[in-house]
Design a protein around this motif. Sequence first.
Motif, PDB file in Angstrom:
ATOM      1  N   UNK A 239      19.332  -0.138  -8.533  1.00 17.84           N
ATOM      2  CA  UNK A 239      18.628  -1.317  -7.436  1.00 17.84           C
ATOM      3  C   UNK A 239      17.302  -0.790  -7.310  1.00 17.84           C
ATOM      4  N   UNK A 240      17.194   0.518  -6.729  1.00 18.78           N
ATOM      5  CA  UNK A 240      15.789   1.026  -6.255  1.00 18.78           C
ATOM      6  C   UNK A 240      14.468   0.664  -7.759  1.00 18.78           C
ATOM      7  N   UNK A 241      15.223   1.074  -8.936  1.00 21.27           N
ATOM      8  CA  UNK A 241      14.291   0.703 -10.178  1.00 21.27           C
ATOM      9  C   UNK A 241      13.914  -0.685 -10.179  1.00 21.27           C
ATOM     10  N   UNK A 242      15.088  -1.297 -10.034  1.00 24.35           N
ATOM     11  CA  UNK A 242      14.930  -2.917 -10.297  1.00 24.35           C
ATOM     12  C   UNK A 242      13.821  -3.505  -9.282  1.00 24.35           C
ATOM     13  N   UNK A 243      13.952  -2.964  -7.926  1.00 17.80           N
ATOM     14  CA  UNK A 243      13.068  -3.645  -6.936  1.00 17.80           C
ATOM     15  C   UNK A 243      11.509  -3.165  -7.355  1.00 17.80           C
ATOM     16  N   UNK A 244      11.462  -1.833  -7.741  1.00 16.45           N
ATOM     17  CA  UNK A 244      10.222  -1.262  -8.207  1.00 16.45           C
ATOM     18  C   UNK A 244       9.456  -1.903  -9.143  1.00 16.45           C
ATOM     19  N   UNK A 245      10.452  -2.426 -10.375  1.00 18.57           N
ATOM     20  CA  UNK A 245       9.975  -2.877 -11.451  1.00 18.57           C
ATOM     21  C   UNK A 245       9.327  -4.418 -11.127  1.00 18.57           C
ATOM     22  N   UNK A 246      10.081  -5.123 -10.268  1.00 20.24           N
ATOM     23  CA  UNK A 246       9.725  -6.539 -10.032  1.00 20.24           C
ATOM     24  C   UNK A 246       8.437  -6.295  -9.333  1.00 20.24           C
ATOM     25  N   UNK A 247       8.234  -5.465  -8.064  1.00 15.42           N
ATOM     26  CA  UNK A 247       7.007  -5.182  -7.492  1.00 15.42           C
ATOM     27  C   UNK A 247       5.755  -5.142  -8.361  1.00 15.42           C
TER      28      UNK A 247
END
Length: 272
Positions: A239-247
């Motif tokens: 989840x953290x990596x997903x949000x970081x990648x989206x941003x």
Amino acid sequence: MSKISVLMSVYKKENPEYLRASLESILVQTRTADEILLIEDGPLTQELYQVVAEYQKKCDYLHVHAMEQNVQLGRALAKGVELCQYDLIARMDTDDIAMPDRLEKEGAYMEAHPEVDVVGGAIREFNDEGTIDRVKNMPKTQEAILEYVKVRNPLNHMTVMYRKDSILKAGNYKHFPFLEDYSLWSRMLSQGYQFRNMEDILVRARTSMGLVKRRSGWAYYKDFQKLRKQQHELGITNTFEYIKAQVGTFVVLMMPGWMKEYSYKRFLRKSE
């Protein structure tokens, strides 16, 4: 020695002289291709047809498959993978130039490493004006590629050689504008397929600010959102990596063109 197919796709907006140079670079390889499969993605211009006819006369292993209408790159390549005669397939873009020993190096690598499903390498980017000359390297090992894929495409698509059977078993290319290959690599890596990148520069890749601008903006970001969601659902990102990648993706794609070009030069490429 394994036989090699070269897979290319051309459509009506492409430059006939670029296509000629690309085909010529395949014909002069130190290891001759056993097949060149050219997908005509819909009707072409008369000038492009003339180049294709010219090279069909020069090369009896150039096979052409004409699509009745433009289906876009993902679908065209999926059809091409199915039609290629040989298990080793080298991808080639119709506006780039293969280094003379590209097929020799990749073919030897795949023969020496039967556990590897996909191999790529570095590119040397250039433009017609002669103002760009820079190298784009990629992560080399499976572990480094698995980390890199979370934020960026881990392969230079125009350099890859892969095993036909592996691509088909993984589901082949899908329709995913501008991200066909990134989506395919994400699916394959999530299934445990083995990837590598060679140190070698395998292709001279044509680039321009126009390409940078086309791969920017809100519409392109919406496609990237779908890719990031796919990666998260595949278990590539937490989840953290997903949000970081989206941003991170949003920030990069919304940059002004000049800022993106500066970032490429300063951080993502090595000028030579």
